[in-house]
Design an enzyme around this catalytic site. Structure first.
Site, short mmCIF file in Angstrom:
data_model
loop_
_atom_site.label_atom_id
_atom_site.label_comp_id
_atom_site.label_asym_id
_atom_site.label_seq_id
_atom_site.Cartn_x
_atom_site.Cartn_y
_atom_site.Cartn_z
N SER A 96 1.86 -5.78 10.03
CA SER A 96 1.94 -7.22 10.26
C SER A 96 1.78 -7.55 11.75
CB SER A 96 3.24 -7.76 9.66
OG SER A 96 3.22 -9.16 9.57
N ASN A 120 -1.32 -4.46 6.52
CA ASN A 120 -1.04 -5.87 6.26
C ASN A 120 -1.26 -6.71 7.51
OD1 ASN A 120 0.99 -4.11 4.49
ND2 ASN A 120 0.38 -5.91 3.31
N HIS A 241 3.17 -7.94 0.78
CA HIS A 241 3.14 -7.77 2.23
C HIS A 241 3.92 -6.56 2.73
CE1 HIS A 241 2.22 -9.19 6.23
NE2 HIS A 241 3.50 -9.12 6.58
#
Length: 279
Positions: A96, A120, A241
């Site tokens: 992320s 992700n 996620h």
């Protein structure tokens, strides 16, 4: 697993977890998380690698950056951390927000990166998606933290997923709000900062996401992998996620394949690979 600190300047200290020996693998988590969020990868990959999971600035036990820090400052922090390790070029993976940092390091300091993995990650968000994350960043800066909404977005109701969700919930509730807000704002504004630099990434690049992640989409993963010179896209079916926690076997398998990829080898046009998570 050993807990360590590393001074990066007279003002800031980075905290990290270390386990195993061999080629260094540096892991950078996402916003609101901490180094422990990599526990399935630390346990598995430390059998053959020196795994170093670092707390991002303002998270866990790492000192925060200035409140106005953008993605470039987080990348500069990561560069300082890797240099302070004095371990030579490292395998660098991020999740992320951590994936934006990892890609930024690979673009700006390729001499420090042997291989790069983006889990992700985000790449050139739509206008609608960008507005949504900017709104969440503004709420955090205003002192409001919403834990329930991301948990519902990231996890389904299955028992195994809820076990991971409880861990994530505890990390979100313990994070320093100011550090979280700074990082999330950098994350919200960071999807295009290094996007044009992906074509310069020559080291083996793994770009992995879940098929059901609406924000770090399979399309984004394929675009990043195609832009890199030696990129590979992996999409894990029926995952969202927090795929490194909810499908650890599939993620660890993909990471091991990436860590065994020869460096300095030209690759053919990358095709997305679909993997099934193990249940």
């Amino acid at each position: 697993m050993t807990s360590r600190t590393l001074p990066l300047s007279t003002k800031r200290v980075a905290h990290y977890l270390e386990q195993g020996s061999g080629e260094p693998l540096v892991l950078i988590h996402g916003v609101g998380m901490q180094a422990h969020a990599w526990y399935p990868q630390i346990d598995e990959l430390s059998r053959d690698f020196r795994v170093i999971a670092v707390d991002m600035p303002g998270h866990g036990q790492s000192d925060a950056l200035d409140s106005g820090a953008g993605l470039q400052q987080f990348v500069a922090w990561a560069i300082a951390f890797i240099e302070a390790l004095n371990a030579g070029p490292v395998n660098l993976a991020g999740h992320s927000m951590g994936s934006l940092i990892a890609a930024g390091v690979a673009v700006t300091r390729p001499d420090l990166v042997k291989r790069v993995a983006v889990l992700n990650g985000v790449y050139r968000r739509s206008t609608e998606a960008r507005e949504a994350v900017l709104q969440r960043a503004a709420e955090l800066r205003g002192g409001t933290i919403d834990v329930e909404t991301p948990l519902k977005r990231w996890f389904n109701a299955e028992e195994a997923q809820q076990i991971a969700a409880h861990k994530v919930e505890s990390w979100l509730k313990s994070v320093d709000l100011a550090g979280y807000a700074t990082a999330y704002t950098a994350f919200a504004k960071g999807d295009e900062v290094y996007a044009d630099g992906w074509h310069s990434i020559a080291c083996p690049a793994l770009v992995l996401t879940g098929s059901d992640d609406p924000n770090s989409t399979p399309e984004m993963a394929q675009q990043m992998a195609a832009a890199a010179q030696n990129g590979r896209a992996v999409v894990i079916e029926d995952e969202r996620h927090m795929v490194n926690l909810t499908a650890p076997e599939a993620v660890n398998r993909a990471l091991r394949d990436w860590l065994q990829t020869e460096t300095g080898v030209e690759c053919v046009e990358p095709q997305p690979e679909t993997m099934k998570s193990e249940v």
